[in-house]
Enzyme design. Structure first.
Site, PDB file in Angstrom:
ATOM      1  N   ARG A 170       6.828  84.551-123.121  1.00 40.59           N
ATOM      2  CA  ARG A 170       6.060  84.152-124.309  1.00 40.59           C
ATOM      3  C   ARG A 170       6.990  83.892-125.491  1.00 40.59           C
ATOM      4  NH1 ARG A 170       3.477  87.501-127.408  1.00 40.59           N
ATOM      5  NH2 ARG A 170       2.851  88.951-125.794  1.00 40.59           N
ATOM      6  N   TYR A 190      -6.285  62.700-136.456  1.00 41.02           N
ATOM      7  CA  TYR A 190      -6.786  63.072-135.139  1.00 41.02           C
ATOM      8  C   TYR A 190      -8.007  63.988-135.367  1.00 41.02           C
ATOM      9  CZ  TYR A 190      -6.801  65.116-130.493  1.00 41.02           C
ATOM     10  OH  TYR A 190      -7.171  65.538-129.252  1.00 41.02           O
ATOM     11  N   ASP A 234       2.812  64.275-138.046  1.00 42.95           N
ATOM     12  CA  ASP A 234       2.427  64.190-136.639  1.00 42.95           C
ATOM     13  C   ASP A 234       2.979  62.871-136.095  1.00 42.95           C
ATOM     14  OD1 ASP A 234       1.121  63.729-134.214  1.00 42.95           O
ATOM     15  OD2 ASP A 234      -0.731  64.715-134.846  1.00 42.95           O
ATOM     16  N   LYS A 252       0.591  63.403-124.704  1.00 45.17           N
ATOM     17  CA  LYS A 252       0.449  61.943-124.783  1.00 45.17           C
ATOM     18  C   LYS A 252       1.702  61.254-124.231  1.00 45.17           C
ATOM     19  CE  LYS A 252      -3.286  63.410-126.633  1.00 45.17           C
ATOM     20  NZ  LYS A 252      -3.517  63.536-128.070  1.00 45.17           N
TER      21      LYS A 252
HETATM   22  C1  LIG Z   1      -3.914  64.520-128.919  1.00 42.93           C
HETATM   23  C2  LIG Z   1      -3.429  64.611-130.311  1.00 42.93           C
HETATM   24  C3  LIG Z   1      -3.318  65.862-130.939  1.00 42.93           C
HETATM   25  C4  LIG Z   1      -3.721  67.151-130.272  1.00 42.93           C
HETATM   26  O1  LIG Z   1      -2.966  67.423-129.136  1.00 42.93           O
HETATM   27  P1  LIG Z   1      -3.472  68.266-127.861  1.00 42.93           P
HETATM   28  O2  LIG Z   1      -2.285  68.277-126.977  1.00 42.93           O
HETATM   29  O3  LIG Z   1      -4.641  67.526-127.292  1.00 42.93           O
HETATM   30  O4  LIG Z   1      -3.877  69.602-128.370  1.00 42.93           O
HETATM   31  C5  LIG Z   1      -2.832  65.877-132.229  1.00 42.93           C
HETATM   32  N1  LIG Z   1      -2.480  64.752-132.878  1.00 42.93           N
HETATM   33  C6  LIG Z   1      -2.585  63.537-132.298  1.00 42.93           C
HETATM   34  C7  LIG Z   1      -2.183  62.315-133.068  1.00 42.93           C
HETATM   35  C8  LIG Z   1      -3.059  63.421-131.002  1.00 42.93           C
HETATM   36  O5  LIG Z   1      -3.179  62.214-130.422  1.00 42.93           O
END
Ligand SMILES: *Cc1c(COP(=O)(O)O)cnc(C)c1O
Length: 391
Positions: free
Chosen positions: A55, A108, A179, A204
C-alpha cells in the site's frame, strides 16, 4: 533522451528486471519480509530502500511512477487505484477546512461532482468560473485562492486553457493542478508550463486498451512526495494494483505511436464532419475554425484523439445517430484502441444542471467521440451512414 525513448526505457537501468528478462515481472506481494528487526527498522525509518507493504511502495508501481515522472518532467509521482482516487486524494491533501479551490466549469463529470458537490461539505470553499477570463484570475489571486484546478482540452467541449497565462496571472503562491488525461505527456507538458501538479486517469490513453483502472499524480516539488504518499495515499488507501501498474508500464511503451494514430484519425474525422451536411458544429482543437486552435498550436504538440460535434436536428435525432453507429461502440471512457461514442447530456455530464449545461455549450445534440486506431476510412463510413438520419 527523447520522450519516445524514455517511455520505453525509463531511466535505462534494469533494477526492475528479473533473470535479465526484457519485461519486468509482476510483483503481487502485499507484504515483504525482513531478516531482522534491525532491517525492518531501517526500512521503517527510510534508511534503506527495502519494501515494507504494497500500500506504500511496490516495485511495479515504482517502475511506472519513475517513468511517468520522467515523461511529465516532474520530480516524483504517486499512483492510485483510479483517476478519481488520484484527484480526490490530491485535493484533500492540498485543501482542508477553510481553504478554497477554484475550477474551470467544463470538467470530467465525477471531478465536477467532487468539486461542486462533495468538497463543500468538508468546509472547503469551491467556485467554478471561466479561467480564460483574466479578470477572474486576477480576482482569484486577490482573494487568496489556495488551489486552481483545470483540464485542457476540456471534457467534452475541448476548450483549450492557457496554462502559462493562468500561472502568470495567479502568481507563484497558488497551487495549480492540471488534468492531462486528454493530451497525455506526449502532447502537452503542464509542469513545464507552470502547473504544480499533473493528474491522469491512466485508465484512458496510458493503458490504452480499456482493460485497467488507474490514476496518477505527478508533482514538481519533491518535498511534498512523502506527505502525499504516506500521509494521504496510504491512509485513504486508493492504491494501484501491481498488475495494473505492469499494464500501464507496458502501455507507455506504445503511447507515442498510439497518440500519433489517434491524432491523425481524429483530424481526418473532424475534417469530414466539418464538411458533412447535417452537422452544425465540430469541436476539435486541430480545426483552424475552432476558437482554441491557435492556443492549442502553441501549447500542444498535436491535437489529441477526442472530438465532439452537434447535429443539426433534435435531441432524438442525435440519439439515433449515436445508436446507428456500429464501429464506434456506445460507451463512456476514452483513449482505447477501439473507437467509442457517447452522449454527454444523457450520459457523462448528467451532474450538470440544465442551466449550467446551456451556459457551457453542452448542447442536447452534442455527441462525443473517442477516436480509436481503426482505419479512418472505415470510421468515416460509419459516421456517414449514421448521419443519414439527419440529411
Ligand atoms: C476518466 C477521467 C477521469 C477519472 O478517471 P477514472 O480512472 O475513471 O477514475 C478524470 N479526468 C478525466 C479527464 C477523465 O477522462
Amino acid at each position: 533522451m527523447k520522450r519516445k525513448t524514455k517511455a520505453i526505457h525509463g531511466r535505462g537501468h534494469d533494477e526492475y528486471s528479473f533473470n535479465r528478462g526484457l519485461a519486468s515481472p509482476v510483483s503481487p506481494s502485499s507484504t515483504f519480509t525482513f531478516g531482522s528487526i534491525a532491517e525492518a527498522e531501517a526500512a521503517f525509518e527510510g534508511r534503506s530502500s527495502a519494501y515494507v507493504y504494497s500500500r506504500g511502495r511496490n516495485p511495479n508501481l515504482e517502475e511506472f511512477e519513475e517513468k511517468m515522472a520522467l515523461l511529465e518532467e516532474g520530480s516524483y509521482s504517486v499512483s492510485f487505484a483510479s483517476g478519481m482516487g488520484a484527484i480526490a486524494t490530491l485535493l484533500l491533501a492540498l485543501l482542508g477546512k477553510g481553504k478554497s479551490l477554484a475550477a474551470h466549469p467544463v470538467l470530467y463529470g465525477s471531478s465536477h461532482n467532487l468539486i461542486a458537490g462533495i468538497l463543500p461539505d468538508y468546509g472547503i470553499r469551491t467556485t467554478l468560473l471561466d479561467l480564460r477570463d483574466e479578470e477572474n484570475l486576477i480576482r482569484l489571486k486577490k482573494d487568496g485562492v489556495d488551489v486552481v484546478y483545470l483540464e485542457t482540452p476540456c471534457n467534452p467541449t475541448l476548450e483549450i486553457l492557457d496554462i502559462a497565462r493562468i500561472r502568470e496571472c495567479l502568481g507563484p503562491e497558488v497551487k495549480i493542478v492540471v488534468d492531462n488525461t486528454f493530451a497525455t505527456p506526449m502532447l502537452q507538458q503542464p509542469l513545464a508550463l507552470g502547473a504544480d501538479f499533473v493528474v491522469h486517469s491512466c485508465t484512458k490513453y496510458i493503458g490504452g486498451h480499456g482493460d485497467a483502472l488507474g490514476g496518477i499524480v505527478i508533482g514538481r516539488d519533491k518535498g511534498f512526495e512523502a506527505e502525499l504518499r504516506f500521509g494521504f495515499m496510504c491512509e485513504f488507501g486508493a492504491v494501484m494494483s501491481p498488475f495494473n501498474a505492469w499494464l500501464f508500464n507496458r502501455g507507455l511503451k506504445t503511447l507515442d505511436y498510439r497518440m500519433k494514430g489517434h491524432c491523425s484519425n481524429a483530424m481526418a474525422i473532424a475534417r469530414f464532419l466539418e464538411g458533412r451536411k447535417g452537422v452544425r458544429r465540430v469541436y476539435y482543437p486541430g480545426l483552424p475554425s475552432f476558437p482554441g486552435h491557435e492556443l492549442a498550436v502553441r501549447q500542444m504538440e498535436d491535437f489529441g484523439g477526442m472530438l465532439a460535434f452537434e447535429v443539426e436536428g433534435s435531441e432524438e435525432q442525435s440519439i439515433q445517430v449515436v445508436e446507428r453507429l456500429e464501429l464506434f461502440k456506445l460507451a463512456v471512457s476514452l483513449g482505447d484502441v477501439e473507437s467509442l461514442v457517447e452522449h454527454p447530456m444523457r450520459m457523462t455530464h448528467r451532474s450538470y444542471s440544465e442551466e449550467e449545461r446551456l451556459a457551457l455549450g453542452i448542447d442536447k445534440s452534442l455527441i462525443r467521440l473517442s477516436v480509436g486506431l481503426e482505419d479512418p476510412e472505415d470510421l468515416i463510413d460509419d459516421l456517414d451512414r449514421a448521419l443519414e438520419v439527419i440529411a
